[in-house]
Design an enzyme around this catalytic site. Structure first.
Site, PDB file in Angstrom:
ATOM      1  N   ARG A  54       0.864  -1.167   0.072  1.00 41.43           N
ATOM      2  CA  ARG A  54      -0.034   0.119  -0.123  1.00 41.43           C
ATOM      3  C   ARG A  54       0.847   1.308  -0.101  1.00 41.43           C
ATOM      4  NH1 ARG A  54      -2.879  -3.825   1.573  1.00 41.43           N
ATOM      5  NH2 ARG A  54      -1.056  -4.601   2.530  1.00 41.43           N
ATOM      6  N   THR A  55       1.767   1.387   0.788  1.00 45.41           N
ATOM      7  CA  THR A  55       2.607   2.735   0.947  1.00 45.41           C
ATOM      8  C   THR A  55       3.268   3.077  -0.268  1.00 45.41           C
ATOM      9  OG1 THR A  55       2.871   2.415   3.346  1.00 45.41           O
ATOM     10  CG2 THR A  55       4.093   4.078   2.400  1.00 45.41           C
ATOM     11  N   LYS A  83      25.398  -3.940  -3.197  1.00 44.72           N
ATOM     12  CA  LYS A  83      26.770  -3.756  -3.337  1.00 44.72           C
ATOM     13  C   LYS A  83      27.525  -3.230  -2.238  1.00 44.72           C
ATOM     14  CE  LYS A  83      26.157  -2.957  -8.494  1.00 44.72           C
ATOM     15  NZ  LYS A  83      26.377  -1.988  -9.361  1.00 44.72           N
ATOM     16  N   ARG A 104      11.526   3.967   2.795  1.00 45.33           N
ATOM     17  CA  ARG A 104      11.127   3.062   3.830  1.00 45.33           C
ATOM     18  C   ARG A 104      12.561   2.224   4.059  1.00 45.33           C
ATOM     19  NH1 ARG A 104       6.049  -0.778   4.273  1.00 45.33           N
ATOM     20  NH2 ARG A 104       5.135   1.132   4.900  1.00 45.33           N
ATOM     21  N   HIS A 132       5.732   6.328  11.248  1.00 48.02           N
ATOM     22  CA  HIS A 132       5.106   5.810   9.683  1.00 48.02           C
ATOM     23  C   HIS A 132       4.172   7.033   9.511  1.00 48.02           C
ATOM     24  CE1 HIS A 132       3.660   4.163   6.091  1.00 48.02           C
ATOM     25  NE2 HIS A 132       3.366   3.076   6.506  1.00 48.02           N
TER      26      HIS A 132
END
Ligand code: NCD
Length: 341
Positions: A54-55, A83, A104, A132
């Site tokens: 969703r986000t 890497k 995120r 959040h």
């Protein structure tokens, strides 16, 4: 004006700024076509070092519906993080390509760190078990739309209150509105962190109680905020298995609730809400998903400064309201009173 600002946690926005975002989101909902090109030529980067449905997709859908474009990655293995590139270098690089970054990361504080290296606004789309804020914008807009207010409510927070970042952000945001009460429903191992109690609840004087059984609390609630037990934050599998089904909301428990209860969940759900509850009119978690996209449209517009027309209109409406409430000839004392708190 929010133009050029970062959003790391709910406290970064004043109550007035929140109100303006919710008004803008409501206008977009009313007439999406009007806003369909306002971010034309702008680019949003979504940098997701942790899974999301969703986000990330709501950010991207929001930007596309505003006429802008998106780039980014949905998992760290698809970026040079695999890497060994540092977060600082990734952010420095991406801020050369994009006008806005939503990120995120599993580490608490990662988004704040990102702001030090970014030339463009950074939105925290979740940093570990910390915050959040855009889920909170989603939650508040949903509550405001369904309940008509964000104050004077009894909110039950249920499930993983320890690791659930959406809970931390929502508690912090709702504690700022008068008359809200919290009922925290969790097993002892998953209680809300002490810092929320000591630095958020106690200073703001909000009332809060703690219970172990959902059945005990559900009848008193205006809002029930269910959450998933955050498997990925556990140190051992056994603890997760023991705690994962601590609370399951089903039709039987819904019978104990008020007819006006509003059930929210940031999603994804695992077992904590039985699918039979979905058809109950009090289940609002899929409506919440829709509000999430619209409020992100409002936020993107504001951070990119594409909301000027709206801000001007809002200013004019406020001015008009002031002039109509206070006639030009009103005594000075009345005019002063209006400005004072
Ligand atoms: C939440 C999250 O990522 O913190 N999901 C979301 O963003 N809607 C909740 C969760 O993962 O349990």
């Amino acid at each position: 004006m929010l133009k050029g600002r970062h959003l790391i946690e709910p406290g970064n926005l004043s109550i007035e700024e929140l109100d303006n975002l919710f008004s803008l989101a409501a206008r977009i909902i009313d007439d999406p076509q009007r806003y369909s090109q306002v971010c034309r030529g702008k680019v949003l980067a979504t940098l997701f070092f942790e899974p999301s449905t969703r986000t990330r997709l709501s950010f991207e859908a929001a930007m596309l519906r505003l006429g802008g474009s998106c780039l980014g990655f949905a998992e760290p293995n698809a970026s040079s993080a695999a890497k060994g590139e540092s977060l600082a270098d990734t952010i420095r690089t991406v801020s050369c390509y994009a006008d806005l970054i939503a990120m995120r990361n599993p580490k608490e504080g990662a988004a704040l760190l990102g702001t030090r290296y970014s030339e463009v606004p950074v939105i925290n789309a979740g940093d570990g078990g910390h915050h959040h804020p855009t889920q909170t914008l989603t939650d508040l807009l949903t509550i405001k739309s369904i309940k008509g207010k964000i104050s004077g409510l009894t909110i039950g927070l249920c499930g993983d209150l320890k690791f659930g970042r959406t809970v931390h952000s929502l508690a912090k945001a709702m504690a700022r509105y008068p008359g809200n009460r919290f009922v925290m429903i969790s097993p002892p191992e998953l209680e809300i962190p002490d810092y929320i109690v000591s630095r958020v609840f106690k200073p703001s004087g909000v009332s809060y109680t703690q219970v172990r059984r959902l059945e005990e609390a559900i009848g008193d609630l205006d809002i029930l905020y269910m959450t998933r037990v955050q498997k990925e934050r556990f140190f051992n599998e056994q603890d997760y298995v023991r705690l994962k089904d601590s609370y399951i909301l089903d039709s039987q428990k819904m019978k104990l609730a008020s007819p006006d209860l509003c059930v929210l969940h940031p999603l994804p759900r695992v077992n904590e809400i039985a699918p039979e509850v979905d058809s109950d009119p009090r289940a609002a978690y899929f409506r919440q998903v829709t509000y999430g996209m619209y409020v992100r449209m409002a936020l993107i517009m504001a951070l990119l400064g594409c909301d000027t027309e709206f801000v001007e209109e809002l200013g004019l409406r406020k001015q008009a309201a002031q002039t109509s409430e206070i006639p030009a000839g009103a005594p000075v004392s009345l005019r002063r009173k209006r400005g004072s708190k």
